[in-house]
Scaffold this active site. Structure first.
Site, short mmCIF file in Angstrom:
data_model
loop_
_atom_site.label_atom_id
_atom_site.label_comp_id
_atom_site.label_asym_id
_atom_site.label_seq_id
_atom_site.Cartn_x
_atom_site.Cartn_y
_atom_site.Cartn_z
N PHE A 167 -11.40 -7.74 14.25
CA PHE A 167 -10.36 -8.18 13.34
C PHE A 167 -10.01 -7.06 12.35
O PHE A 167 -10.89 -6.51 11.70
CB PHE A 167 -10.82 -9.43 12.58
N GLN A 168 -8.76 -6.73 12.25
CA GLN A 168 -8.25 -5.68 11.36
C GLN A 168 -8.84 -4.32 11.62
O GLN A 168 -8.93 -3.47 10.74
CB GLN A 168 -8.44 -6.08 9.89
N LYS B 32 -17.53 -0.78 6.70
CA LYS B 32 -17.96 -1.71 5.68
C LYS B 32 -19.47 -1.66 5.46
O LYS B 32 -19.95 -1.72 4.32
CB LYS B 32 -17.54 -3.14 6.07
N MET C 79 24.05 8.91 1.38
CA MET C 79 23.94 10.18 2.08
C MET C 79 24.29 10.04 3.56
O MET C 79 24.91 10.92 4.15
CB MET C 79 22.52 10.75 1.92
N GLU D 244 0.82 -1.22 0.00
CA GLU D 244 0.00 0.00 0.00
C GLU D 244 0.85 1.27 0.00
O GLU D 244 0.41 2.32 -0.48
CB GLU D 244 -0.97 0.01 1.19
C1 LIG Z 1 12.43 5.66 4.85
C2 LIG Z 1 13.73 6.30 5.15
N1 LIG Z 1 14.60 5.71 6.00
C3 LIG Z 1 15.78 6.29 6.26
C4 LIG Z 1 16.12 7.49 5.71
C5 LIG Z 1 17.45 8.15 6.03
N2 LIG Z 1 18.27 8.28 4.83
C6 LIG Z 1 18.35 9.42 4.10
S1 LIG Z 1 19.33 9.29 2.78
C7 LIG Z 1 19.72 7.69 3.13
C8 LIG Z 1 20.66 6.90 2.28
C9 LIG Z 1 20.09 6.62 0.96
O1 LIG Z 1 20.89 5.66 0.35
P1 LIG Z 1 20.65 5.24 -1.15
O2 LIG Z 1 19.20 4.95 -1.37
O3 LIG Z 1 21.59 4.16 -1.49
O4 LIG Z 1 20.96 6.58 -1.96
P2 LIG Z 1 22.34 7.41 -2.06
O5 LIG Z 1 22.36 8.37 -0.91
O6 LIG Z 1 23.45 6.43 -1.99
O7 LIG Z 1 22.24 8.11 -3.37
C10 LIG Z 1 19.06 7.29 4.30
C11 LIG Z 1 19.20 5.95 4.90
C12 LIG Z 1 15.17 8.09 4.86
N3 LIG Z 1 15.36 9.29 4.29
N4 LIG Z 1 13.99 7.48 4.60
#
Ligand SMILES: Cc1ncc(C[n+]2csc(CCOP(=O)(O)OP(=O)(O)O)c2C)c(N)n1
Lengths: 573, 179
Positions: free
Chosen positions: A112-113, A162, A474, A50
């Site tokens: 439920f749910q 529902k 990042m 979802e």
């Molecule tokens: C759902 C979620 N979890 C954690 C983060 C924290 N976060 C921000 S950037 C990043 C790294 C992203 O890595 P990748 O998808 O490999 O992209 P890159 O930065 O290497 O281009 C993380 C873990 C986030 N923004 N969203």
């Protein structure tokens, strides 16, 4: 009047609202709605999770300017939407979410749910409803669409018991105007405040426009351009404002903020007047508020009164539809000249170029910036680019230059990893003629990669460029800069993305070297169906410049200037 | 400083939750909140006492207007207004101290609303200061239980608190200028 079941009322109202596609997932609590769906001319996209439905509906809304619709069953179905709802909320995206709820007489008994979805989504929706009686359903749905798309747009959730879907009532669609006592968005600016703002502009010597997503949401691109040209004021954009002003325009500065261009942030700090158009002074944009644009008076135009004086105290706050406000300005705006200021900024720009990775001599490595730069070149700058979140997102913002609006979709406010692929699918469904590229990281891609299966089943073509650096890039960058290179939980092993694509019956490609980039992009463009390209880029590259969180906007970490000759010599050894 | 806000809200399920949740989410601390019907069908009125400087309260009012069920908000802090609180206090009143308690009740123009051989329930209304001082006087005599409504407020003079019928938006336009 005709007897209608609640489920029929749902679809007839959706038809009247112009809905052509919904993204969703069925279950016991929304089964009546699904059953009735077969009798209506609507496209349903069956997602794999979802969250994917929520992001697709959001991407659809951002690409089409229409309201997106996502559906889920009660309980786990509805809670799986949550991240997508919060994403839409932070970026003011108009999406209506329809969730099934247990039979009304069970509500409150932990049936439920059963989950209190209106409770859970209260802080992340513009408004939400629980409908337990079929008689209320029609009006509620109309209100939901109205609230989602008017004023400052946003997500609205309607949780439908529902029995309210199953029961019948005498009903006819009514198009009488919706009147809500507590909801009357301010569209018209106050002329006194516009006058005050014009006066400030007339004495400013270093004015700057900060353009945000509000420009796009109110369709004020032409007005913005005319304003900038006539007042001769340079324009900086927020991450979500990309595309609101043509990147190739001589007055275009580029992106501001944490990973904004150095000259843009410098110009903001030096300016004596900021004209903030439909942007909200997010902390990623301002850095330290105490030292933000210290010499600038500030004029803020926004549809949402709560944004005025929220983060930054302003001298004039003009509440109204941005397009209407700018039109009021243009009626009185004289031709101005700020050549000294514009030239000064161009000097700053020139000084920055030496640090740009594009201008460094090739060293045999494939850099993410190269991939994105080439993507921009080989698609003629015309692709609809959807990103995930991370380094690649910032590089995409920096190196893919948009001259057209609505060609850039990204999760700004919430920064939601996993957004990219599903939002791209939604965008492509909204705009089947657009060339859609999803630029994603190896990490975020894996959060919703199951939606490849949706793309395959639906025959949706998006091109997925995985900027694969083997890290949660990042976060690795923050560890490099601020945690002494202790790479806790950021190295990431990935499946064979080419095989993953193939497992879905799609095309997968892999690129190691810059010479191969062009071919891969061309092949993706020419191949039917979704194509996944695994770009293996330099692993420990960082996004520059960077304003550390909370630091002063002008205190940027810059890309070290390398001596090209030394570099080349080392590479040859 | 403490601010007293009044909000007209639609009389719909969950509105109180929406308002309270907004305070929590935006990190404002509610000191008291009372809700009840008004003379207008479909509208309830909340009196909210909340701590914050003028700028924070201005922001809070703007946030309240973002709620679809909030029709009108006013800050009565700096306008002439009547404020009232109601308290019911159960005090120990054995024969030895009963007369003493009743004298205090008299002085504060409070009312005795329940009598047993060992205790009394006293009802008192007034501004908060009066109630506080009443409580202080009763305390040594033995307060067994106390309940208070929290503040109610109404501005003085003839103009009722009505939303402007044809205002621009919710009548809320944010501050024109910072200073
Ligand atoms: C759902 C979620 N979890 C954690 C983060 C924290 N976060 C921000 S950037 C990043 C790294 C992203 O890595 P990748 O998808 O490999 O992209 P890159 O930065 O290497 O281009 C993380 C873990 C986030 N923004 N969203």
């Amino acid at each position: 009047m005709m007897k209608r079941t609640g489920a029929q009322i749902v679809w007839e109202t959706l038809m009247r609202e112009g809905v052509e596609v919904v993204f969703g997932y069925p279950g016991g609590a929304n089964l009546p709605i699904y059953d009735a769906m077969l009798d209506y001319p609507v496209r349903h996209v069956l997602v794999r999770h979802e969250q994917g439905a929520a992001h697709m509906a959001d991407g659809y809304a951002r690409a089409s300017g229409k309201v997106g619709v996502a559906m889920a069953t009660s309980g786990p179905g509805a809670t799986n939407l949550v991240t997508g709802i919060a994403t839409a909320m932070m970026d003011s995206s108009p999406v209506v979410f329809l969730t099934g709820q247990v039979v009304s007489k069970f509500i409150g008994y932990d049936a439920f749910q059963e989950t209190d979805v209106t409770g859970i989504t209260l802080p992340i929706t513009k408004h939400n409803y629980l409908v337990t009686r079929v008689e209320e359903l029609g009006d509620t749905l109309r209100e939901a669409f109205y609230i989602a798309r008017t004023g400052r747009p946003g997500p609205v959730l309607v949780d439908i018991a529902k029995d309210a879907q199953q029961n019948s009532t005498d009903w006819e669609y009514s198009d009488r105007p919706i009147q809500l006592r507590g909801y009357r968005p301010n569209r018209h600016p106050l002329s006194k405040q516009v006058e005050q703002a014009l006066e400030m502009l007339s004495t400013a010597r270093k004015p700057l426009i900060l353009a945000g997503r509000g420009v796009l949401l109110s369709g004020a691109m032409r007005e913005l351009r005319e304003f900038a040209e006539r007042a001769h004021v340079p324009v900086a954009v927020t991450l979500l404002g990309i595309g609101s002003f043509p990147a190739s325009h001589p007055l275009s500065l580029g992106m501001m903020g944490m990973h904004g261009e150095a000259w843009v942030n410098q110009a903001i700090q030096e300016s004596d007047l900021l004209l903030a158009f439909g942007m909200r002074f997010d902390d990623r944009v301002t850095g330290n508020l105490k030292t933000y644009a210290p010499n600038a008076r500030k004029i803020h135009l926004d549809i949402d009164p709560a944004e005025i004086n929220k983060n930054v105290r302003v001298d004039v706050g003009i509440v109204g539809d941005l397009r209407e406000s700018l039109q009021t300005f243009l009626e009185h705006l004289p031709q101005m000249d700020h050549s000294d200021w514009v030239e000064h900024i161009n000097t700053l720009k020139g000084e920055s170029a030496v640090r740009d990775i594009q201008y460094l001599p090739p060293d045999g490595h494939l850099y993410a910036a190269h991939v994105i730069h080439d993507l921009w070149r080989y698609t003629g700058g015309n692709a609809l680019v959807v990103t995930d979140v991370g380094q690649h997102q910032m590089w995409a913002a920096q190196y893919y230059r948009h001259d057209q609006p609505f060609q850039w979709i990204t999760s700004g406010g919430l920064g939601t990893m996993g957004f990219g692929l599903p939002a791209a699918i939604g965008a492509r469904i909204a705009r089947p003629d657009a060339e859609v590229w999803a630029i994603v990281g190896d990490g975020g891609f894996q959060m919703t990669a199951a939606e490849l299966s949706t793309a395959a089943q639906e025959g949706v073509k998006v091109n997925v460029a995985i900027i694969n650096n083997g890290f949660l890039g990042m976060v690795r960058q923050w560890q490099e800069f601020f945690y002494d290179r202790r790479y806790a939980a950021t190295p990431m092993r990935s499946p064979d993305f080419v095989k993953l694509a193939e497992a879905h019956g799609l095309t997968g490609l892999r690129v190691w070297r810059r010479e191969e980039v062009f071919d891969a992009i061309q092949r993706a463009r020419e191949t039917d169906g979704t194509v996944v390209i695994d770009f293996r880029v330099e692993q420990e590259d960082s996004v520059y410049p960077m304003v550390p969180a909370g630091a002063d906007l002008h205190n940027m970490i810059r890309r070290p200037v390398r001596n090209p000759l030394v570099e080349t010599a080392q590479d040859e050894m | 400083m403490r601010h007293t806000l009044v909000a007209l809200v639609e009389d719909k399920p969950g509105v109180l939750n929406r308002v309270a949740s907004l305070f929590r989410r935006r990190a404002f601390n509610i000191e008291s909140l009372t809700v009840g019907h008004t003379e207008q069908p479909g509208l309830s009125r909340m009196t909210i006492v909340v701590d914050g400087d003028d700028i924070a309260i201005e922001r809070l009012i703007a946030y309240l207007y973002k709620l679809v069920n909030v029709v009108h908000v006013e800050d009565l802090t700096h306008v002439p207004a009547v404020t009232r609180d109601l308290a019911m206090i159960k005090v120990a009143a054995p024969p030895e101290t009963r007369t003493q308690v009743m004298q205090v009740v008299d002085v504060y123009r409070a009312r005795i609303v329940d009598v047993t051989s060992q205790s009394l329930i006293i009802e008192v209304t007034g501004d908060e200061e009066k109630i506080e001082s009443f409580v202080e006087v009763l305390r040594p005599l033995g307060i067994l239980e106390m309940v208070r409504t929290g503040l109610l407020a109404m501005s003085r003079g003839g103009a009722p608190l009505y939303p402007p019928p044809n205002g621009n938006g919710n009548g809320h336009h944010a501050a024109a200028s910072a200073d």
